[in-house]
Design a protein around this motif. Sequence first.
Motif: not given
Length: 168
Positions: A109-135
């Motif tokens: 949420s709410g990050f500022t776009l850098q003039n030259e471009g940049g990199e943004q990291v997205l993370r999320t935690t999934l508590h369903d340990k049975s998942l072997q793959s996601v899209s």
Amino acid sequence: MKTLITTAMDLQKNSLLPTTPAFLTSVAIAFSIFIMFISVTESFSQKDESIDISVVNSSFVPLTNNDANQVKVNVEYTLEDEKIQNQIVNAVMEVYVSNGTLIRTSTASGFTLQNEGGEQVLRTTLHDKSLQSVSIKIVFTDLTKKIPLSNSITDDLKLEEASTSDSD
């Protein structure tokens, strides 16, 4: 002649369209607000795809300190439209299981776009340990999360082997 003047005044009194200066001022203000709204919406429209995004790297790994898995994606962006430099935006990541069901939506949420471009990291935690793959599907949006500002990217992730330390 008096009847003609009286008839004209009666027509004006019975008219459905107000002719007072206050009404005309109100119409002008409403029209101006409408034009400003259209301009703002158009500047953030997807037609331009003002931001180009791509996946730098992504992972789906077990976390060692709790009973969950983590999806982590590094997204690189470049600005295609200089008008949005230094604007505050969101990055929205949707996570789907193999049958196409959406199981999680996360936002950087709410990050500022850098003039030259940049990199943004997205993370999320999934508590369903049975998942072997996601899209995943990622798009940069305006602050309301309703107007896309970038192309949409997708990636398919398979659960990796557990490491000795958590992902950072």
